[in-house]
Write a protein that holds these residues in place. Structure first.
Motif, PDB file in Angstrom:
ATOM      1  N   LEU A   1       1.031  -1.105  -0.002  1.00 52.94           N
ATOM      2  CA  LEU A   1      -0.063   0.024   0.020  1.00 52.94           C
ATOM      3  C   LEU A   1       0.916   1.055   0.034  1.00 52.94           C
ATOM      4  O   LEU A   1       0.532   2.200  -0.662  1.00 52.94           O
ATOM      5  CB  LEU A   1      -0.995   0.072   1.229  1.00 52.94           C
ATOM      6  CG  LEU A   1      -2.206  -0.761   1.029  1.00 52.94           C
ATOM      7  CD1 LEU A   1      -2.879  -0.924   2.497  1.00 52.94           C
ATOM      8  CD2 LEU A   1      -3.113  -0.458   0.006  1.00 52.94           C
TER       9      LEU A   1
ATOM     10  N   GLY B   1       2.574   1.560  -3.706  1.00 55.26           N
ATOM     11  CA  GLY B   1       1.704   1.472  -4.722  1.00 55.26           C
ATOM     12  C   GLY B   1       0.156   1.876  -4.678  1.00 55.26           C
ATOM     13  O   GLY B   1      -0.554   1.754  -5.580  1.00 55.26           O
ATOM     14  N   GLY B   2       0.009   2.346  -3.438  1.00 57.07           N
ATOM     15  CA  GLY B   2      -1.367   2.665  -3.266  1.00 57.07           C
ATOM     16  C   GLY B   2      -2.599   1.515  -3.063  1.00 57.07           C
ATOM     17  O   GLY B   2      -2.235   0.460  -3.467  1.00 57.07           O
ATOM     18  N   PRO B   3      -3.853   1.784  -3.172  1.00 57.51           N
ATOM     19  CA  PRO B   3      -4.823   0.627  -3.120  1.00 57.51           C
ATOM     20  C   PRO B   3      -4.705  -0.227  -4.336  1.00 57.51           C
ATOM     21  O   PRO B   3      -4.719  -1.282  -4.192  1.00 57.51           O
ATOM     22  CB  PRO B   3      -6.098   1.439  -3.227  1.00 57.51           C
ATOM     23  CG  PRO B   3      -5.524   2.768  -2.542  1.00 57.51           C
ATOM     24  CD  PRO B   3      -4.287   2.957  -2.993  1.00 57.51           C
ATOM     25  N   GLU B   4      -4.392   0.312  -5.666  1.00 59.55           N
ATOM     26  CA  GLU B   4      -4.177  -0.547  -6.668  1.00 59.55           C
ATOM     27  C   GLU B   4      -3.057  -1.431  -6.418  1.00 59.55           C
ATOM     28  O   GLU B   4      -2.815  -2.487  -7.319  1.00 59.55           O
ATOM     29  CB  GLU B   4      -3.831   0.384  -7.898  1.00 59.55           C
ATOM     30  CG  GLU B   4      -5.154   0.929  -8.263  1.00 59.55           C
ATOM     31  CD  GLU B   4      -5.179   2.446  -7.297  1.00 59.55           C
ATOM     32  OE1 GLU B   4      -4.034   3.077  -7.030  1.00 59.55           O
ATOM     33  OE2 GLU B   4      -6.068   3.016  -7.190  1.00 59.55           O
ATOM     34  N   GLY B   5      -2.084  -1.239  -5.920  1.00 58.58           N
ATOM     35  CA  GLY B   5      -0.752  -1.962  -5.638  1.00 58.58           C
ATOM     36  C   GLY B   5      -1.170  -3.257  -4.730  1.00 58.58           C
ATOM     37  O   GLY B   5      -0.147  -4.027  -4.642  1.00 58.58           O
TER      38      GLY B   5
ATOM     39  N   THR C   1      -2.694  -6.662  -3.797  1.00 62.25           N
ATOM     40  CA  THR C   1      -3.598  -7.733  -4.233  1.00 62.25           C
ATOM     41  C   THR C   1      -3.173  -8.985  -3.566  1.00 62.25           C
ATOM     42  O   THR C   1      -1.824  -8.882  -2.700  1.00 62.25           O
ATOM     43  CB  THR C   1      -3.389  -8.220  -5.638  1.00 62.25           C
ATOM     44  OG1 THR C   1      -1.759  -8.797  -5.992  1.00 62.25           O
ATOM     45  CG2 THR C   1      -3.584  -7.134  -6.554  1.00 62.25           C
TER      46      THR C   1
ATOM     47  N   ARG D   1       0.119 -10.423  -4.749  1.00 63.31           N
ATOM     48  CA  ARG D   1       1.269  -9.867  -4.413  1.00 63.31           C
ATOM     49  C   ARG D   1       1.864  -9.651  -2.937  1.00 63.31           C
ATOM     50  O   ARG D   1       3.028  -9.791  -2.718  1.00 63.31           O
ATOM     51  CB  ARG D   1       1.177  -8.215  -4.840  1.00 63.31           C
ATOM     52  CG  ARG D   1       1.189  -7.932  -6.484  1.00 63.31           C
ATOM     53  CD  ARG D   1       0.733  -6.721  -6.809  1.00 63.31           C
ATOM     54  NE  ARG D   1       0.728  -6.491  -7.965  1.00 63.31           N
ATOM     55  CZ  ARG D   1       0.166  -5.478  -8.579  1.00 63.31           C
ATOM     56  NH1 ARG D   1      -0.525  -4.554  -8.062  1.00 63.31           N
ATOM     57  NH2 ARG D   1       0.180  -5.427 -10.002  1.00 63.31           N
TER      58      ARG D   1
ATOM     59  N   GLN E   1      -7.559  -6.440   3.776  1.00 64.46           N
ATOM     60  CA  GLN E   1      -7.259  -4.827   4.168  1.00 64.46           C
ATOM     61  C   GLN E   1      -8.022  -4.763   5.342  1.00 64.46           C
ATOM     62  O   GLN E   1      -7.686  -3.484   5.922  1.00 64.46           O
ATOM     63  CB  GLN E   1      -8.641  -4.307   3.088  1.00 64.46           C
ATOM     64  CG  GLN E   1      -8.114  -4.292   1.766  1.00 64.46           C
ATOM     65  CD  GLN E   1      -9.035  -4.242   0.427  1.00 64.46           C
ATOM     66  OE1 GLN E   1     -10.225  -4.459   0.792  1.00 64.46           O
ATOM     67  NE2 GLN E   1      -8.607  -3.561  -0.653  1.00 64.46           N
TER      68      GLN E   1
END
Length: 82
Positions: A20, A23-27, A29, A32, A55
């Motif tokens: 997080l 890469g922020g929320p998009e980073g 998964t 990952r 989360q």
């Protein structure tokens, strides 16, 4: 497992925090987080009920860290007069 070795659950939470930050929320998964934690891609499903569960665990950890930091700063502050 030694006391210095984080549990898989803790390792996934720490990995998620790092992802997080980077890469922020998009980073973030599940795959990952598993790769960053060095565990199988199935491990997050075992410890969390999907991405929302991870989360939630990350948010809980972040609020705990924030609380500790705020208390530390409060305790280190000079007394104020009213």
């Amino acid at each position: 497992m030694t006391r210095d070795t984080p549990s898989t659950r803790d390792a996934l939470i720490e990995a998620g925090l790092s992802l997080l930050i980077e890469g922020g929320p998009e980073g973030l998964t599940l795959r990952r987080a598993a790769a960053r934690a060095g565990v199988s891609h199935a491990a997050p499903a075992h410890h969390f009920n999907g991405l929302p569960g991870l989360q939630t665990a990350i948010a809980t950890r972040a609020f705990a860290l924030f609380t500790v930091t705020m208390i530390s700063h409060r305790d280190a502050a000079e007394p104020t007069r009213l």
